[in-house]
Design a protein around this motif. Structure first.
Motif, mmCIF file in Angstrom:
data_model
loop_
_atom_site.group_PDB
_atom_site.id
_atom_site.type_symbol
_atom_site.label_atom_id
_atom_site.label_comp_id
_atom_site.label_asym_id
_atom_site.label_seq_id
_atom_site.Cartn_x
_atom_site.Cartn_y
_atom_site.Cartn_z
ATOM 1 N N LYS A 244 0.443 -11.152 -7.755
ATOM 2 C CA LYS A 244 0.934 -12.353 -7.059
ATOM 3 C C LYS A 244 1.991 -12.002 -6.015
ATOM 4 C CE LYS A 244 4.484 -13.395 -10.510
ATOM 5 N NZ LYS A 244 5.037 -14.436 -11.412
ATOM 6 N N ASP A 245 2.639 -10.840 -6.171
ATOM 7 C CA ASP A 245 3.650 -10.395 -5.204
ATOM 8 C C ASP A 245 3.074 -9.366 -4.245
ATOM 9 O OD1 ASP A 245 5.569 -11.979 -6.509
ATOM 10 O OD2 ASP A 245 5.957 -10.413 -7.974
ATOM 11 N N TRP A 246 1.824 -9.565 -3.845
ATOM 12 C CA TRP A 246 1.176 -8.577 -2.982
ATOM 13 C C TRP A 246 1.855 -8.450 -1.630
ATOM 14 C CZ3 TRP A 246 -0.655 -10.465 1.625
ATOM 15 C CH2 TRP A 246 -0.843 -11.850 1.697
ATOM 16 N N PHE A 247 2.453 -9.548 -1.139
ATOM 17 C CA PHE A 247 3.085 -9.488 0.171
ATOM 18 C C PHE A 247 4.362 -8.655 0.145
ATOM 19 C CE2 PHE A 247 5.597 -11.261 3.718
ATOM 20 C CZ PHE A 247 4.681 -11.119 4.738
ATOM 21 N N CYS A 248 4.938 -8.468 -1.029
ATOM 22 C CA CYS A 248 6.185 -7.715 -1.144
ATOM 23 C C CYS A 248 5.962 -6.216 -1.230
ATOM 24 C CB CYS A 248 6.961 -8.190 -2.374
ATOM 25 S SG CYS A 248 7.362 -9.947 -2.348
ATOM 26 N N GLU A 249 4.743 -5.780 -1.412
ATOM 27 C CA GLU A 249 4.483 -4.348 -1.534
ATOM 28 C C GLU A 249 4.779 -3.639 -0.206
ATOM 29 O OE1 GLU A 249 0.582 -3.680 -2.947
ATOM 30 O OE2 GLU A 249 0.838 -4.894 -4.773
ATOM 31 N N PRO A 250 5.442 -2.486 -0.249
ATOM 32 C CA PRO A 250 5.808 -1.794 1.004
ATOM 33 C C PRO A 250 4.608 -1.156 1.687
ATOM 34 C CG PRO A 250 6.440 -0.495 -0.902
ATOM 35 C CD PRO A 250 5.948 -1.807 -1.446
ATOM 36 N N CYS A 251 4.706 -1.056 2.986
ATOM 37 C CA CYS A 251 3.671 -0.413 3.798
ATOM 38 C C CYS A 251 4.205 0.919 4.320
ATOM 39 C CB CYS A 251 3.257 -1.311 4.967
ATOM 40 S SG CYS A 251 2.595 -2.917 4.471
ATOM 41 N N TYR A 252 3.300 1.723 4.841
ATOM 42 C CA TYR A 252 3.642 3.035 5.392
ATOM 43 C C TYR A 252 2.999 3.174 6.765
ATOM 44 C CZ TYR A 252 4.833 3.884 0.515
ATOM 45 O OH TYR A 252 5.369 3.801 -0.737
ATOM 46 N N PRO A 253 3.797 3.284 7.827
ATOM 47 C CA PRO A 253 5.263 3.246 7.863
ATOM 48 C C PRO A 253 5.803 1.842 7.562
ATOM 49 C CG PRO A 253 4.380 3.266 10.080
ATOM 50 C CD PRO A 253 3.210 3.441 9.171
ATOM 51 N N GLU B 181 13.854 -4.541 -2.830
ATOM 52 C CA GLU B 181 13.939 -3.731 -4.053
ATOM 53 C C GLU B 181 12.769 -2.752 -4.141
ATOM 54 O OE1 GLU B 181 14.070 -6.408 -7.301
ATOM 55 O OE2 GLU B 181 16.038 -7.254 -6.776
ATOM 56 N N MET B 182 11.580 -3.200 -3.776
ATOM 57 C CA MET B 182 10.422 -2.304 -3.789
ATOM 58 C C MET B 182 10.568 -1.195 -2.750
ATOM 59 S SD MET B 182 7.138 -4.792 -4.354
ATOM 60 C CE MET B 182 6.860 -5.631 -5.908
ATOM 61 N N LEU B 183 11.202 -1.509 -1.619
ATOM 62 C CA LEU B 183 11.409 -0.484 -0.597
ATOM 63 C C LEU B 183 12.338 0.619 -1.100
ATOM 64 C CD1 LEU B 183 11.779 -2.556 2.703
ATOM 65 C CD2 LEU B 183 9.867 -1.113 2.036
ATOM 66 N N VAL B 184 13.344 0.227 -1.874
ATOM 67 C CA VAL B 184 14.278 1.229 -2.398
ATOM 68 C C VAL B 184 13.580 2.130 -3.414
ATOM 69 C CG1 VAL B 184 16.402 1.542 -3.720
ATOM 70 C CG2 VAL B 184 16.258 -0.251 -1.972
ATOM 71 N N LYS B 185 12.730 1.536 -4.264
ATOM 72 C CA LYS B 185 12.049 2.316 -5.299
ATOM 73 C C LYS B 185 10.847 3.078 -4.765
ATOM 74 C CE LYS B 185 13.316 -1.017 -8.891
ATOM 75 N NZ LYS B 185 12.795 -1.954 -9.925
ATOM 76 N N ALA B 186 10.304 2.646 -3.634
ATOM 77 C CA ALA B 186 9.072 3.256 -3.127
ATOM 78 C C ALA B 186 9.341 4.646 -2.583
ATOM 79 C CB ALA B 186 8.468 2.385 -2.025
ATOM 80 N N PRO B 187 8.383 5.548 -2.730
ATOM 81 C CA PRO B 187 8.547 6.901 -2.161
ATOM 82 C C PRO B 187 8.366 6.868 -0.643
ATOM 83 C CG PRO B 187 6.396 6.685 -3.191
ATOM 84 C CD PRO B 187 7.140 5.413 -3.508
#
Length: 613
Positions: free
Chosen positions: A294-303, A379-385
């Protein structure tokens, strides 16, 4: 290089003449009969009929059979399969841009041809004349030669193209080769294993003949789907060119101004938009199509995307992702709601670390939800590699010929959803079958509203081992009476002993069958009752959730002008989401019926006599 006339007649005129000849149902049709039919159907004069007949005969789309008699007229018919065999020339007969006939330039690198007027300005000099230095290469070949920077690996690229294909099917559900749109779409994804062809692609031999006479490179959307399944596409340009070929075939086969061609043009616009989205950010396109959480929009992208506060007219500053920067404007996608897109001028953009009080934000429920999404994304950006953890898709080898044949035989049509419940209980071989009470209808369930979402739960299958163990135990129990049967006196006659053996075996078989049926029926009834109760509880939960959502919706106020959530209350049942909506509705009609205004007038009138006294 001079242009060449590939064909003189247009494709839809050829279809008119073929329909007229096919409707008369004769081997050879005279010009008078054709003229009467075309005059009645398309209001074509006899002179135009003769002109088009000459061009069709010259193009090889009609065969003229000369009569030897003095008063016999020439008869016309369609070419047969042998006469319609295409020449080794690979070039098309119609312009790839306007889909019409006439003098065209043949590309030296592919099958496409173009009119001189349809070529872009890069092929022309200052006077507007087409000029080639060495040989003619069409715009599509030049696009292929320009090295496209595609960082997406082949497996992931073809996976994304499957999502694009699913959207294109919605725009063009009918195959190009199907002329009668009144009948359901033909399932051309099923391939006959014996002939390696799709027998349902063409309803008749006449339709196949027409395709062979008009389309140089027949291609359907299911062919594009099969290439994506086989991972044949290496870049986005090849996929777009194939979709454009489908659109070209639709315009040629059905006519440039037909409904089918209009649908194909809309399909091209959707395809170009989706390909542009993939080029901008393939991660955004992937998660928006898959929506695994449900939080798909919050997932980080690369770049990673830049985060800003963007303001539209009539709204406060809103958190958003920057998809692309275009000169002095930003292409952004907002958090919250439907995650809408907009192009915002740089003057209405603020950095994400700006002071919130300085932005003068009106914190509505929608804004609060969007801000919570922003915080979760940060928060996801901080945890994401720094790089994506999931593999982008390895460049696996292209399937072999045997695997390709298996993939070709797959049914590539999208599955249809079903709410019916079926219990697949497969009993062992040579055992009595279970009673045919397997389907449970979902008709008593209420029709779900748009707010509700029905989740399909696969039915639990009965274990085959339990039934087999039961049958083994039953055999052991039935063997006990066999030993006791030895006490029964047997007649000396052979006939009597045979009758006794036959009757004993029949009794044993009947006992085994009855006991197995009773056990299987009881297990099925228990399973059906359990599934019914579970689905009834799920439906009750859905109804309760639906009622709660309706109650929450009724508690809110909505803008009388644009139906968005309102924050300004005017009077009784009238509220607005912004000052602009209030001003528009006030000038339009509300100033004549506003209750606050009439109440103020009544109070002023009642105070006037008191002042006079």
């Amino acid at each position: 290089m001079d242009p060449v006339i590939r064909r003189q007649s247009t494709s839809h005129i050829a279809q008119w003449f073929w329909d007229a000849i096919a409707g008369l149902r004769k081997q050879g049709v005279g010009i008078e009969q054709i003229s009467k039919t075309l005059l009645k159907q398309h209001e074509m004069s006899e002179e135009d009929v003769r002109t088009h007949l000459d061009m069709l005969v010259a193009d090889g789309l009609l065969i003229c059979e000369k009569k030897g008699g003095k008063f016999d007229q020439d008869s016309y018919r369609m070419p047969n399969m042998e006469e319609a065999e295409q020449s080794p020339d690979v070039h098309d007969w119609y312009c790839f841009e306007c889909h019409q006939s006439g003098p065209v330039y043949c590309c030296q690198g592919c099958h496409r041809v173009y009119h001189g007027n349809c070529l872009p300005s890069t092929y022309k000099n200052t006077e507007g004349t087409v000029v080639f230095l060495d040989k003619f290469e069409c715009p599509k070949c030049l696009e292929k030669k320009t090295k496209e920077e595609c960082s997406i690996k082949r497996k992931m690229l073809n996976r994304l193209l499957n999502y694009v294909h699913y959207r294109l099917i919605g725009r063009l559900p009918y195959p190009v080769m199907q002329r009668d749109l009144a009948i359901p779409p033909i399932d051309i994804s099923k391939v006959d294993k014996s002939t390696k062809k799709s027998p349902n692609s063409f309803p008749s031999e006449d339709d196949y003949l027409r395709v062979k006479l008009l389309l140089k490179t027949p291609m359907e959307l299911h062919d594009i789907k099969r290439k994506a399944v086989l991972r044949r596409y290496e870049n986005l340009t090849d996929f777009l060119h194939d979709v454009q070929t489908v659109m070209h075939n639709a315009a040629v086969y059905h006519g440039v101004n037909s409904i089918f061609a209009d649908a194909a043009r809309a399909m091209i616009r959707d395809c170009a938009y989706d390909i542009n989205e993939i080029r901008q950010c393939r991660f955004c396109y992937q998660v928006s199509n898959e929506m695994k959480t449900k939080d798909w929009f919050c997932e980080p992208c690369y770049p990673k995307h830049d985060l800003v506060f963007a303001k539209q007219k009539g709204y406060s500053f809103w958190p958003a992702k920057v998809i692309k920067k275009i000169q002095n404007s930003y292409d952004v996608r907002f958090f919250g709601g439907q995650h809408e897109r907009a192009t915002i001028d740089h003057s209405n953009i603020r950095p994400i670390d700006a002071d919130l009080p300085s932005l003068k934000i009106k914190k509505t429920a929608l804004w609060t939800k969007a801000y919570q999404e922003l915080k979760l994304h940060q928060e996801m950006l901080v945890k994401a590699p720094t790089e994506p953890t999931e593999p982008d898709g390895d460049d696996e080898p292209i399937p072999s010929d045997e695997e390709e044949e298996e993939l070709k035989n797959l049914d590539l049509s999208p599955p249809l959803p079903s709410l019916s419940l079926t219990i697949n209980n497969k009993t062992p071989s040579k055992k009595p079958k279970a009673p045919k009470k397997e389907k449970i209808s979902s008709s008593p369930a209420p029709t779900p509203s748009p707010v509700m979402s029905v989740r399909k739960v696969p039915p639990k299958k009965i274990k085959r081992e339990s039934i087999a163990e039961y049958i083994v135990e039953l055999d052991d129990e039935v063997k006990v009476p066999k030993k006791k049967k030895k006490v029964v006196p047997v007649s000396d006659s052979r006939a009597g002993s045979e009758d006794l053996v036959t009757s004993t075996s029949q009794e044993l078989a009947k006992t085994r069958r009855d006991s197995t049926n009773d056990k299987t029926q009881s297990e099925l009834k228990e399973e059906i009752a359990r599934l019914k109760s579970r689905y009834e509880n799920e439906i009750k939960d859905l109804i309760e959730r639906h009622k709660i959502e309706i109650t929450e919706t009724k508690k809110r106020q909505w803008c009388y002008n644009c139906e968005a959530e309102a924050i300004y209350h005017c009077c009784w049942n009238t509220a607005y989401c912004s000052i602009e909506c209030q001003q528009v509705h006030w000038q339009k009609e509300h100033k004549r019926s506003c209750r606050r205004k009439t109440r103020a007038n009544q109070q002023s009138e009642s105070s006037q006599p008191n002042e006079t006294t």
